[in-house]
Enzyme design. Structure first.
Site, PDB file in Angstrom:
ATOM      1  N   GLU A  93      25.744  52.667  41.895  1.00  0.00           N
ATOM      2  CA  GLU A  93      26.121  51.561  40.968  1.00  0.00           C
ATOM      3  C   GLU A  93      27.508  51.223  40.860  1.00  0.00           C
ATOM      4  O   GLU A  93      28.111  50.413  41.206  1.00  0.00           O
ATOM      5  CB  GLU A  93      25.320  50.983  39.669  1.00  0.00           C
ATOM      6  N   ARG A 105      54.576  26.400  46.838  1.00  0.00           N
ATOM      7  CA  ARG A 105      54.900  25.841  45.837  1.00  0.00           C
ATOM      8  C   ARG A 105      56.286  26.027  45.541  1.00  0.00           C
ATOM      9  O   ARG A 105      56.955  26.987  45.824  1.00  0.00           O
ATOM     10  CB  ARG A 105      54.222  26.356  44.654  1.00  0.00           C
ATOM     11  N   GLN A 110      62.288  36.612  42.830  1.00  0.00           N
ATOM     12  CA  GLN A 110      61.777  38.260  42.733  1.00  0.00           C
ATOM     13  C   GLN A 110      60.735  38.267  41.587  1.00  0.00           C
ATOM     14  O   GLN A 110      59.817  39.067  41.840  1.00  0.00           O
ATOM     15  CB  GLN A 110      63.082  39.187  42.314  1.00  0.00           C
TER      16      GLN A 110
END
Length: 271
Positions: free
Chosen positions: A126, A152, A163
């Site tokens: 799991e 954008r 940066q």
């Protein structure tokens, strides 16, 4: 895919402390009778069969638990209402109650007293395979974040040229790749039979923590768009429970420390 199963382990008073379950299995002629309650059980509202951990010897420690396969239609088994969760809304979760629930002897998985061993083995799978789903979600969000930073513009410049943005995306990539490699290594050890307690635990920690941080970064880099309904905030909401289920990340660190010979050891079990 014809039947859905649920793994009933966690209890209100026994989550991380799986060796002290209050759900009891009392031996009777031809089988057992289960009494107790489980909580936060994934798939419980839709399960056809439950894999149930119960104590057959409450003082038996590691050898005191037994695993049962219990059909959802068994008398005395009832499932509560689904929880409303912050994330993982496509994964129905609920409580499960056992009230004088009869289980035939043939429904024991493995043998009486083998429950903890079965639980330990299943958790290795799991903590590795289940968390692979997060790698796909992280990769999708990472790629869309890079695309967003390219397209954008602010102050006449694509934000990816700042940066503060580009470095954050590089950190996102580094976390993703590190988590991916740890999970792949854990998966390989499961496949070749060399899995120990360390590999799956480290993979679970790395993937869950990376998913949460990557979700936070992706939301931040999108600005107001990040808190709208979308893949970034969806990843974040779905990732938050990942640090808790399958054993909290703090418990995983305990497991790794114990495997390294550090920390407290489990008390010797009576047999």
């Amino acid at each position: 895919g014809e039947r859905i199963a649920a793994h009933a382990i966690t209890e209100p008073e026994a989550g991380s402390d799986a060796l002290h379950l209050r759900t009891r299995a009392r031996a009777v002629d031809g089988g057992y009778v289960l009494n107790g309650a489980k909580c936060f059980i994934t798939n419980a509202p839709v399960a056809d069969v439950f894999v149930v951990q119960a104590a057959t010897d409450p003082r038996g420690g590691f050898f005191g638990l037994t695993t049962f396969l219990v059909e959802a239609s068994t008398p005395g088994l009832t499932v509560g209402q689904p929880y409303d969760k912050v994330g993982l809304r496509g994964s129905p979760t609920a409580d499960v109650h056992f009230d004088d629930c009869p289980v035939p002897a043939g429904a024991v998985l493995g043998a009486e007293g083998a429950g903890a061993s079965i639980f330990t083995g299943s958790m290795k799978w799991e903590r590795t395979c289940l968390f692979a789903a997060y790698l796909g979600a992280m990769r999708r969000v990472l790629e869309s974040t890079v695309e967003h930073a390219r397209d954008r513009e602010q102050f006449g410049t694509p934000i990816g040229e700042f940066q503060a943005v580009s470095h954050r995306i590089v950190d996102m990539l580094g976390r993703y790749e590190g988590a991916r490699l740890l999970l792949y290594r854990a998966a390989r050890s499961l496949a070749d039979g060399t899995a120990d307690e360390i590999g799956p635990a480290l993979a679970k920690i790395a993937v869950s923590e990376a998913a949460v941080q990557l979700g936070l970064d992706a939301v931040q880099l999108r600005g107001a768009l990040g808190v709208m309904d979308g893949e970034a905030e969806s990843l974040l909401r779905d990732a938050l429970p990942a640090r808790i289920f399958s054993g909290t990340n703090e418990i995983q660190k305990n497991n790794v420390a114990r495997a390294l010979g550090l920390g407290r050891r489990r008390p010797a079990a009576r047999r």
